[in-house]
Enzyme design. Structure first.
Site, PDB file in Angstrom:
ATOM      1  N   GLU A 125       0.813  -1.220   0.000  1.00  0.00           N
ATOM      2  CA  GLU A 125       0.000   0.000   0.000  1.00  0.00           C
ATOM      3  C   GLU A 125       0.844   1.267   0.000  1.00  0.00           C
ATOM      4  O   GLU A 125       0.338   2.350   0.310  1.00  0.00           O
ATOM      5  CB  GLU A 125      -0.975   0.000   1.180  1.00  0.00           C
ATOM      6  CG  GLU A 125      -1.947  -1.166   1.181  1.00  0.00           C
ATOM      7  CD  GLU A 125      -2.785  -1.252  -0.082  1.00  0.00           C
ATOM      8  OE1 GLU A 125      -3.072  -0.196  -0.676  1.00  0.00           O
ATOM      9  OE2 GLU A 125      -3.138  -2.374  -0.489  1.00  0.00           O
ATOM     10  N   ASP A 216      -1.880  -2.248  -9.186  1.00  0.00           N
ATOM     11  CA  ASP A 216      -2.462  -3.570  -8.989  1.00  0.00           C
ATOM     12  C   ASP A 216      -2.689  -4.291 -10.313  1.00  0.00           C
ATOM     13  O   ASP A 216      -3.262  -3.727 -11.260  1.00  0.00           O
ATOM     14  CB  ASP A 216      -3.804  -3.460  -8.261  1.00  0.00           C
ATOM     15  CG  ASP A 216      -3.679  -2.832  -6.884  1.00  0.00           C
ATOM     16  OD1 ASP A 216      -2.547  -2.786  -6.368  1.00  0.00           O
ATOM     17  OD2 ASP A 216      -4.702  -2.399  -6.331  1.00  0.00           O
TER      18      ASP A 216
END
Length: 726
Positions: A125, A216
């Site tokens: 993250e 992602d």
């Protein structure tokens, strides 16, 4: 120098611990496999690939042929394997020993399976604090990817972000690549030409620049509507065609190739930060809404003001990832539980316990550090019960093993006191070989965790209903995006109808032994909606505490001189745990009750992980008569108990009461945001025995309850790997 540019494509593929097997498989079929199939023929293209540990191990078991194909591309120099912490934790929430351990452990796995120890890592993250540098380097890593947002927060301009930088802590040097937010929003949501044109502009302005896209892999097929856009409509093929057609000046290289062939752009010290959206999500709700309003207002300014805003925006920052532990009390509970296991594991190592015996404990601890349920943003996160349950499953498994190795026997019963959840107050831990209960006397004497050891389940892995910034979108209604694929941050889709009617908020955490005084006319409907007026001061305020220890039992006794309706009342409650027992005995005593004045008193209990909507999850009365599924509401009268059964988990939770009681039971459901849209999620079942209380001649009233968590069916109904015996 001729106008050329290097482009590092960094793909991050991840599925969390505890996600459903079908979700893994669907993501494989929709994203990971088709991306590889499109990529393989483009021999001039290279990329850096990070696959998180949970996903990588699943692939090794379910689709080893996929890893074989990856190995061939690694051997050909077209794919660089990127490492990271094994089970994808947010590194800033771990002790240094676990940061290094997770990174080193995954590096060893990758070495065994791909023949190379990774030099680069994916920062989960992109949550960054400067103190991470030392531990990351000590774990063998030489470079990583953050967002350009981190660099702009340090004062750098977009024009300066044309390569990677060096940062330092305690003499350790780490190379850091700034991932482009611009590219995150063009890939794959705009035509391939938009990315090519952007790269061409950079090449002309800064020949030899290094640009980095890091995001992602699930946005290539798994995110809503992207499968059709990326594969069926051919976006990915057109993108790779465009990269290949421009390969004479647009060089796709790996991170390692960039390190080897280019010089660092300079040195930088980055502030504590994450990507822009994460800093926004970590703000308190009111602040988050103000932030969103300001951003929306400023983006709507005229051209002249927009130029000023472009200069100012670099200095606009949201919140700090650690504040998720304040925004969501449940996050802090998981975090504190994880830290307790980590500390006890370190103590066991120092005590000389065999490293082989502790290896399994460490693996469970590392799995329990997987980041996804510790926060919430555009994805389900902490709102997904199966992810919270998975964290507790592994932490309880580690705790079970540590008890077996260190606590002195399988039927030992203990009571300890410490500030277990880092709030400056003492909590109580009651533990035997069946149960582990955590009680917070300073927070209304609530029980905030109840572990059933045999099935490794926390019955209080609950979640309260609270406002979220995106609830404004729920009240506005779904959007019509037409046929255009949109970023997941922009979609407003309802997965159920009338979600605006299901928004309800709780004033208190959904825990157990929460003591309420309501108006005598309070109804199930008002209590379930959180609209019943609280007339006492016992729910949140502190209780005086005593611990009692016997040879085969322990007890925490809590007493508070408070009031209800302004009437002074003394309330005492005690929780007793006996060795080798799956029953908690709970006793309540009220004193100083006013003569002849009835008071409405309720004890709130909550039970998590018992889902709704299935016939094998049901209520029953003490005689075994079924009363409906766990998602229903019950309003019982003159009851002596209630049972909640979950045949998949293999557990029966029995509440037995020694006097006739009203019993309310109702589901706790949240409206939350996930990849697919806004949805209603069953979080737990609330059970509230309640009475119209009148004191006896001495102004006293008492009730005794037994709370049993029986797992006789567990061995038959639960997969063997979920059952552990002490």
């Amino acid at each position: 120098m001729s106008p050329h540019v290097h482009l590092c494509l960094v793909l991050h593929n991840h599925q969390p611990i505890g996600n459903f097997d079908g979700v893994f498989e669907q993501a494989y079929q929709d994203s990971y496999l088709p991306f590889l199939e499109v990529f393989e023929p483009y021999e001039r293209l290279n990329l850096s690939l990070h696959t998180s540990g949970p996903l990588m191990m699943w692939l090794a078991e379910r689709h080893p042929e996929y890893l074989d194909r990856i190995r061939l591309l690694v051997d050909a120099g077209r794919i660089e394997i990127i490492g990271g912490p094994q089970y994808e934790p947010i590194l800033t929430m771990l002790p240094g020993r676990d940061r290094i351990g997770q990174i080193a452990s995954y590096g060893q796995w990758l070495q065994r399976n791909f023949g190379e120890t990774p030099k680069g890592m994916w920062m989960p993250e992109r949550v960054w604090e400067s103190s991470l540098t030392r531990d990351v380097v000590d774990a063998g890593i030489r470079y990583t990817v953050l967002d350009d947002y981190h660099f702009r927060a340090a004062g750098l301009t977009s024009e300066e972000l044309t390569g990677y930088f060096i940062t330092e802590d305690d003499g350790r040097l780490l190379s850091v690549f700034p991932g482009s937010e611009h590219l995150r929003y063009t890939i794959p949501f705009q035509p391939a030409a938009a990315t090519i044109d952007h790269c061409r502009q950079i090449a002309q302005r800064s020949p030899g620049a290094v640009l980095t896209f890091g995001d992602d892999g699930e946005k290539f097929g798994t995110w809503p509507d992207t499968k059709q856009h990326v594969y069926e409509q051919g976006w990915l093929k057109s993108f790779f065609d465009a990269l290949s057609d421009n390969a004479d000046w647009l060089h796709t290289i790996t991170l390692n190739q960039a390190i080897q062939s280019t010089q660092a752009a300079g040195k930088v010290y980055l502030p504590d930060c994450s990507y822009r959206e994460m800093t926004q999500w970590s703000l308190p709700v009111d602040a988050q809404q103000r932030y969103e309003d300001v951003m929306h207002e400023m983006h709507g300014q005229d051209h002249k003001e927009a130029e000023k805003w472009s200069d100012l925006q670099s200095f606009m920052r949201g919140g700090y990832w650690r504040n998720f532990k304040i925004k969501y009390e449940e996050t802090n509970e998981m975090y504190a539980r994880m830290m307790n296991v980590s500390r006890r594991l370190a103590e066991a190592e120092s005590a000389g316990i065999d490293a082989g015996e502790l290896a399994e404990v460490r693996d469970h601890l590392y799995r329990g550090q997987c980041n996804c349920p510790y926060w919430h943003g555009a994805f389900g996160g902490i709102y997904l019960p199966h992810l919270r349950n998975a964290i507790y499953e592994h932490l309880i498994a580690a705790d079970n093993a540590l008890e077996r190795l260190t606590a002195g026997g399988p039927t030992n019963v203990q009571a300890t006191a410490d500030d277990y959840n880092f709030d400056g107050l003492q909590e109580i831990r009651l533990s035997n070989n069946k149960l582990c209960a955590w009680v917070a006397p300073g927070r209304g004497g609530r029980m905030y965790e109840l572990d059933v050891r045999e099935i490794r389940h926390n019955l209080l892995a609950t979640l309260m209903r609270r406002p979220e910034s995106y609830h404004r979108k729920v009240l506005t209604g779904p959007s019509d995006d037409g046929e255009n694929v949109a970023s997941i941050h922009d979609r407003v889709v309802f997965k159920q109808a009338d979600l605006d009617q299901r928004l309800q908020y709780d004033r208190y955490a959904r825990k157990s032994l929460m003591d309420h005084f309501y108006d005598n006319e309070a109804t199930l409907e008002a209590v379930a909606r959180g609209e019943a007026t609280e007339r006492g001061d016992f729910v949140e305020l502190p209780f005086e505490t005593k611990l009692r220890r016997g040879s085969d039992r322990v007890q925490v006794q809590m007493r508070r001189a408070g009031n209800a309706w302004g009437i002074p009342i003394t309330l005492t409650k005690a929780v007793t745990m006996v060795a080798d027992s799956d029953v908690l005995s709970i006793t309540y005593l009220m004193e100083n009750l006013p003569p002849g004045q009835p008071l409405h008193f309720a004890i709130e209990l909550n039970f998590a992980g018992l889902p709704a909507g299935a016939d094998d999850r049901y209520f029953s009365d003490p005689n075994g008569n079924r009363l409906g599924q766990l998602g229903q509401s019950l309003d019982l009268h003159d009851a002596h108990g209630l049972s909640l059964s979950d045949r998949w988990l293999g557990i029966d939770v029995d509440i037995n009461i020694d006097r006739p009681s009203g019993v309310w039971a109702f589901p706790i459901e949240t409206v939350s945001q996930s990849e697919g849209g806004f949805e209603l999620v069953h979080q737990s079942v609330c059970v509230q025995p309640h009475w119209i209380v009148t004191g006896d001649a001495d102004g006293r009233w008492a009730v005794q309850m037994e709370l049993a968590a029986r797992c006789e069916q567990a061995v038959e109904t639960v997969p063997p790997e979920r059952v552990i015996q002490l």
